[in-house]
Design a protein around this motif. Structure first.
Motif, PDB file in Angstrom:
ATOM      1  N   GLY A  75       0.827  -1.194   0.000  1.00  0.00           N
ATOM      2  CA  GLY A  75       0.000   0.000   0.000  1.00  0.00           C
ATOM      3  C   GLY A  75       0.859   1.241   0.000  1.00  0.00           C
ATOM      4  O   GLY A  75       2.089   1.176  -0.101  1.00  0.00           O
ATOM      5  N   LEU A  76       0.242   2.379   0.130  1.00  0.00           N
ATOM      6  CA  LEU A  76       0.991   3.636   0.103  1.00  0.00           C
ATOM      7  C   LEU A  76       1.881   3.798   1.326  1.00  0.00           C
ATOM      8  O   LEU A  76       3.027   4.243   1.224  1.00  0.00           O
ATOM      9  CB  LEU A  76       0.016   4.821   0.010  1.00  0.00           C
ATOM     10  N   VAL A  77       1.342   3.442   2.501  1.00  0.00           N
ATOM     11  CA  VAL A  77       2.100   3.594   3.745  1.00  0.00           C
ATOM     12  C   VAL A  77       1.934   2.338   4.585  1.00  0.00           C
ATOM     13  O   VAL A  77       1.094   1.485   4.301  1.00  0.00           O
ATOM     14  CB  VAL A  77       1.647   4.841   4.544  1.00  0.00           C
ATOM     15  N   GLN A  78       2.719   2.249   5.655  1.00  0.00           N
ATOM     16  CA  GLN A  78       2.648   1.103   6.540  1.00  0.00           C
ATOM     17  C   GLN A  78       3.107   1.526   7.935  1.00  0.00           C
ATOM     18  O   GLN A  78       3.669   2.612   8.117  1.00  0.00           O
ATOM     19  CB  GLN A  78       3.525  -0.030   6.027  1.00  0.00           C
ATOM     20  N   PHE A  79       2.863   0.657   8.919  1.00  0.00           N
ATOM     21  CA  PHE A  79       3.396   0.884  10.259  1.00  0.00           C
ATOM     22  C   PHE A  79       4.773   0.245  10.368  1.00  0.00           C
ATOM     23  O   PHE A  79       5.005  -0.852   9.843  1.00  0.00           O
ATOM     24  CB  PHE A  79       2.494   0.238  11.317  1.00  0.00           C
ATOM     25  N   ASP A  80       5.696   0.920  11.057  1.00  0.00           N
ATOM     26  CA  ASP A  80       6.952   0.262  11.401  1.00  0.00           C
ATOM     27  C   ASP A  80       6.758  -0.504  12.698  1.00  0.00           C
ATOM     28  O   ASP A  80       5.641  -0.607  13.222  1.00  0.00           O
ATOM     29  CB  ASP A  80       8.100   1.268  11.476  1.00  0.00           C
ATOM     30  N   GLU A  81       7.845  -1.064  13.248  1.00  0.00           N
ATOM     31  CA  GLU A  81       7.726  -1.913  14.433  1.00  0.00           C
ATOM     32  C   GLU A  81       7.216  -1.147  15.655  1.00  0.00           C
ATOM     33  O   GLU A  81       6.664  -1.749  16.585  1.00  0.00           O
ATOM     34  CB  GLU A  81       9.060  -2.585  14.761  1.00  0.00           C
ATOM     35  N   ASN A  82       7.358   0.175  15.644  1.00  0.00           N
ATOM     36  CA  ASN A  82       6.899   0.999  16.765  1.00  0.00           C
ATOM     37  C   ASN A  82       5.558   1.662  16.486  1.00  0.00           C
ATOM     38  O   ASN A  82       5.153   2.578  17.199  1.00  0.00           O
ATOM     39  CB  ASN A  82       7.948   2.070  17.086  1.00  0.00           C
ATOM     40  N   ASN A  84       4.783   3.592  14.063  1.00  0.00           N
ATOM     41  CA  ASN A  84       4.870   4.887  13.400  1.00  0.00           C
ATOM     42  C   ASN A  84       4.517   4.692  11.936  1.00  0.00           C
ATOM     43  O   ASN A  84       4.892   3.679  11.324  1.00  0.00           O
ATOM     44  CB  ASN A  84       6.287   5.462  13.507  1.00  0.00           C
ATOM     45  N   ILE A  85       3.797   5.641  11.357  1.00  0.00           N
ATOM     46  CA  ILE A  85       3.425   5.530   9.952  1.00  0.00           C
ATOM     47  C   ILE A  85       4.612   5.962   9.091  1.00  0.00           C
ATOM     48  O   ILE A  85       5.136   7.074   9.242  1.00  0.00           O
ATOM     49  CB  ILE A  85       2.186   6.382   9.646  1.00  0.00           C
ATOM     50  N   VAL A  86       5.029   5.065   8.210  1.00  0.00           N
ATOM     51  CA  VAL A  86       6.162   5.325   7.319  1.00  0.00           C
ATOM     52  C   VAL A  86       5.745   4.993   5.894  1.00  0.00           C
ATOM     53  O   VAL A  86       4.735   4.322   5.657  1.00  0.00           O
ATOM     54  CB  VAL A  86       7.400   4.494   7.721  1.00  0.00           C
ATOM     55  N   GLY A  87       6.532   5.449   4.934  1.00  0.00           N
ATOM     56  CA  GLY A  87       6.207   5.212   3.540  1.00  0.00           C
ATOM     57  C   GLY A  87       6.379   3.756   3.133  1.00  0.00           C
ATOM     58  O   GLY A  87       7.200   3.029   3.684  1.00  0.00           O
ATOM     59  N   LEU A 171      -4.844   3.947   5.683  1.00  0.00           N
ATOM     60  CA  LEU A 171      -4.029   3.551   4.532  1.00  0.00           C
ATOM     61  C   LEU A 171      -3.055   2.421   4.871  1.00  0.00           C
ATOM     62  O   LEU A 171      -2.545   1.747   3.972  1.00  0.00           O
ATOM     63  CB  LEU A 171      -3.240   4.748   4.003  1.00  0.00           C
ATOM     64  N   THR A 172      -2.782   2.205   6.168  1.00  0.00           N
ATOM     65  CA  THR A 172      -1.863   1.122   6.552  1.00  0.00           C
ATOM     66  C   THR A 172      -2.530  -0.237   6.495  1.00  0.00           C
ATOM     67  O   THR A 172      -1.850  -1.265   6.585  1.00  0.00           O
ATOM     68  CB  THR A 172      -1.319   1.333   7.979  1.00  0.00           C
ATOM     69  N   ASN A 173      -3.850  -0.268   6.357  1.00  0.00           N
ATOM     70  CA  ASN A 173      -4.565  -1.544   6.325  1.00  0.00           C
ATOM     71  C   ASN A 173      -4.125  -2.385   5.134  1.00  0.00           C
ATOM     72  O   ASN A 173      -3.979  -1.878   4.016  1.00  0.00           O
ATOM     73  CB  ASN A 173      -6.073  -1.280   6.260  1.00  0.00           C
ATOM     74  N   SER A 174      -3.919  -3.673   5.352  1.00  0.00           N
ATOM     75  CA  SER A 174      -3.454  -4.571   4.278  1.00  0.00           C
ATOM     76  C   SER A 174      -4.398  -4.599   3.086  1.00  0.00           C
ATOM     77  O   SER A 174      -3.988  -4.897   1.964  1.00  0.00           O
ATOM     78  CB  SER A 174      -3.281  -5.992   4.824  1.00  0.00           C
ATOM     79  N   SER A 175      -5.667  -4.300   3.332  1.00  0.00           N
ATOM     80  CA  SER A 175      -6.643  -4.321   2.240  1.00  0.00           C
ATOM     81  C   SER A 175      -6.593  -3.067   1.379  1.00  0.00           C
ATOM     82  O   SER A 175      -7.173  -3.045   0.291  1.00  0.00           O
ATOM     83  CB  SER A 175      -8.053  -4.508   2.804  1.00  0.00           C
ATOM     84  N   ALA A 176      -5.920  -2.011   1.855  1.00  0.00           N
ATOM     85  CA  ALA A 176      -5.778  -0.782   1.067  1.00  0.00           C
ATOM     86  C   ALA A 176      -4.613  -0.943   0.100  1.00  0.00           C
ATOM     87  O   ALA A 176      -3.677  -0.148   0.059  1.00  0.00           O
ATOM     88  CB  ALA A 176      -5.573   0.416   1.992  1.00  0.00           C
ATOM     89  N   ALA A 177      -4.669  -2.005  -0.668  1.00  0.00           N
ATOM     90  CA  ALA A 177      -3.563  -2.424  -1.526  1.00  0.00           C
ATOM     91  C   ALA A 177      -3.695  -1.841  -2.927  1.00  0.00           C
ATOM     92  O   ALA A 177      -4.806  -1.621  -3.431  1.00  0.00           O
ATOM     93  CB  ALA A 177      -3.520  -3.949  -1.605  1.00  0.00           C
ATOM     94  N   VAL A 178      -2.559  -1.629  -3.560  1.00  0.00           N
ATOM     95  CA  VAL A 178      -2.537  -1.182  -4.948  1.00  0.00           C
ATOM     96  C   VAL A 178      -2.512  -2.419  -5.845  1.00  0.00           C
ATOM     97  O   VAL A 178      -1.621  -3.271  -5.721  1.00  0.00           O
ATOM     98  CB  VAL A 178      -1.318  -0.281  -5.221  1.00  0.00           C
ATOM     99  N   VAL A 179      -3.503  -2.519  -6.718  1.00  0.00           N
ATOM    100  CA  VAL A 179      -3.656  -3.698  -7.573  1.00  0.00           C
ATOM    101  C   VAL A 179      -3.502  -3.305  -9.037  1.00  0.00           C
ATOM    102  O   VAL A 179      -3.571  -2.126  -9.396  1.00  0.00           O
ATOM    103  CB  VAL A 179      -5.031  -4.374  -7.342  1.00  0.00           C
ATOM    104  N   ALA A 180      -3.313  -4.320  -9.884  1.00  0.00           N
ATOM    105  CA  ALA A 180      -3.144  -4.098 -11.325  1.00  0.00           C
ATOM    106  C   ALA A 180      -4.500  -4.186 -12.018  1.00  0.00           C
ATOM    107  O   ALA A 180      -5.189  -5.202 -11.926  1.00  0.00           O
ATOM    108  CB  ALA A 180      -2.188  -5.131 -11.910  1.00  0.00           C
ATOM    109  N   LYS A 181      -4.876  -3.117 -12.704  1.00  0.00           N
ATOM    110  CA  LYS A 181      -6.176  -3.050 -13.380  1.00  0.00           C
ATOM    111  C   LYS A 181      -6.370  -4.209 -14.350  1.00  0.00           C
ATOM    112  O   LYS A 181      -7.439  -4.817 -14.411  1.00  0.00           O
ATOM    113  CB  LYS A 181      -6.294  -1.715 -14.120  1.00  0.00           C
TER     114      LYS A 181
END
Length: 516
Positions: A75-82, A84-87, A171-181
């Motif tokens: 996805g666009l962003v994710q959580f790190d181990e702490n 924190n929202i990171v790219g 946006l960190t949710n695994s379902s907020a994924a970028v898919v191929a049209k």
């Protein structure tokens, strides 16, 4: 003849040697030490407790699916181990005002079919999530998105209708994924195929047997993943998973507290535990009699001894929970002080009488046959509710039917487990707002809706916390679900596995995992 015989013997000997070498690949040496030969295939074998319900990240919320497609998609962003929202696919982002987010994307990221990912793919993916025909379980997460603009190949802008304190976390949710049209258009959906940009590629799914993934050699993070292949074996019986981890047939598996205790002293196995963000629940179809009467639901709450469920079902390794799991810290209220958690049988009987059921009633509790904790919970509820005259029959169904039953609200009472997520908006808005994507219970309350809508748009943290305190108390009062306990999670890991750390917000992180 002698020369021909010697040649055949030599060829046979060489073949034998090669076969022996191949058969020993990935095995330990004569002294039992792991083979560190860099040529050994890095293959991780995982025993899963359930078959995936499908692989489409925009359509399938079942954890048995998420644990797999979260390795395939990014996805666009994710959580790190702490936390924190990171790219992730986004290098960084800016916020020109409270309702605008601009994301700068990684360049050169490729889908598993070899095509480069661009901002158009991000736009397509989120418009697919929001499209009514997709019926996405996370559509309500992004209902506040007014429009999406592609600024160039590697820059995309989200315009929101109102200020949204939850946007980045969602946006960190695994379902907020970028898919191929093209993958969607070719197959209709992504339930049986998977074309992502994540660390692992989808290879095959053999129903009721295994799902195989392989390393994405073009993954944008250099040196990752460390594994060459991941095989998820479906082992619904815990006894089979327990045996497999003991013998080394698999490298990693989840276990209940009871089974974890049985192997905690095994020489070659380590038990990793963490307090989960999950909670067990009893869901009510609030449009079905007698559950459409809140007094009946309150009576069932008072008749439920949650600590007993923690002690018996979870071996004492669970804490009494509300809709926001205690591991979310200050966001959660102390539900043990709430009057409906008092386990007051006399008051429960009085409420039933006031609701017109002085002699109780008959009801069916539906649960998943493949999850022992759900079955055990149903059996305890059956015993506890009998004390106030409620005669409950238990109906056990297979996982696929269970998912359909949940999504179609075709059971009066359903025992299950939910995740609180990483923001109280998911725990409250997503599951219980009138228009929440996962509100399958028919529950609707205007005062509750107003609270969670305000919470979503409130930036001040202290003010926001009080809003969600009020929302939780309102939800406990109306009891569309009974919230039971939040369990510890246990993962058994062979000592040949390195770099695996399960986190409360991500118990499936294997990108940096390797084999000795």
């Amino acid at each position: 003849m002698k020369k021909r015989g010697f040649a055949l013997f030599f060829i046979f000997s060489c073949l034998t040697f090669l076969l022996m070498a191949c058969s020993n690949e990935g095995q330990t040496d004569e002294e039992g030490e792991p083979n560190n030969d860099p040529g050994v295939v890095q293959e991780l074998k995982i025993a899963n407790d359930q078959e995936p319900a499908g692989l489409d990240p925009h359509k399938t919320p079942a954890h048995s699916s998420v644990r797999i497609y979260s390795q395939i998609y990014s996805g666009l962003v994710q959580f790190d181990e702490n936390m924190n929202i990171v790219g992730d696919l986004a290098v960084d982002w800016e916020q020109p005002d409270d309702k605008t987010y601009i994301f700068n994307l990684q360049e050169g990221v490729k889908f598993h079919n070899g095509r480069e990912m661009t901002a158009e793919d991000v736009k397509y993916s989120f418009e697919r999530i929001l499209a009514e025909e997709t019926a996405s379980h996370i559509a309500s997460y992004f209902a506040n998105v007014e429009s999406i603009e592609v600024l160039d190949d590697y820059k995309i802008q989200f315009n929101l209708k109102t200020t949204d304190a939850t946007f980045l976390a969602n946006l960190t949710n695994s379902s907020a994924a970028v898919v191929a049209k093209e993958a969607v258009e070719e197959n209709g959906d992504l339930q049986q195929v998977a074309v992502g940009t994540g660390p692992f590629k989808f290879v095959e799914w053999v129903p009721d047997n295994r799902v195989v993934l392989e390393k994405n050699e073009d993954y944008y993070k250099e040196g990752l993943p460390k594994l060459d292949k991941v095989i998820y074996y479906t082992m619904k019986e815990e006894a089979a998973r327990l045996s497999a981890i003991r013998t080394g047939e698999v490298d990693l598996t989840t276990l209940t507290a009871q089974s974890a205790a049985l192997i905690e002293n095994e020489q070659n196995v380590e038990i990793k535990s963490y307090q989960s963000l999950e909670y067990s629940y009893v869901g009510f179809n609030v449009n079905a009699e007698p559950l459409n009467n809140e007094k009946v639901r309150q009576a069932l709450s008072l008749a439920t001894n949650r600590q007993s469920i923690a002690d018996i079902v979870w071996n004492g390794d669970a804490i009494v929970s509300g809709p926001v799991a205690p591991s979310m810290g200050d966001w959660a209220i102390d539900v043990t002080q709430h009057e409906l958690y008092a386990n007051d049988l006399e008051k429960a009987k009085q409420l039933l009488a006031n609701a017109g059921y002085p002699d109780g009633f008959d009801i069916t509790i539906t649960t998943a046959s493949t999850y022992a904790d759900m079955v055990d919970t149903a059996q305890i509820l059956q015993q506890q509710w009998a004390e106030i005259g409620v005669n409950a029959e238990i109906k056990q169904i297979e996982w696929g039917e269970y998912i359909d039953t949940w999504s179609n609200t075709s059971a009066d009472i359903l025992v299950g487990r939910n995740g609180s997520g990483t923001d109280p908006d998911r725990a409250l808005n997503y599951f219980f707002h009138t228009n929440g994507s996962a509100n399958v219970w028919g529950f609707s309350d205007s005062e509750f809706d107003s609270l969670v809508e305000t919470g979503k748009t409130t930036i001040d943290q202290e003010e926001r916390k009080q809003i969600y305190v009020n929302a939780q108390e309102k939800l406990l009062e109306l009891s569309p679900n009974l919230f039971l306990v939040s369990p510890m999670k246990y993962v058994a890991v062979r000592n040949t596995v390195e770099g695996f750390t399960p986190y409360p917000h991500n118990g499936e992180y294997i990108v940096e995992t390797s084999k000795k």
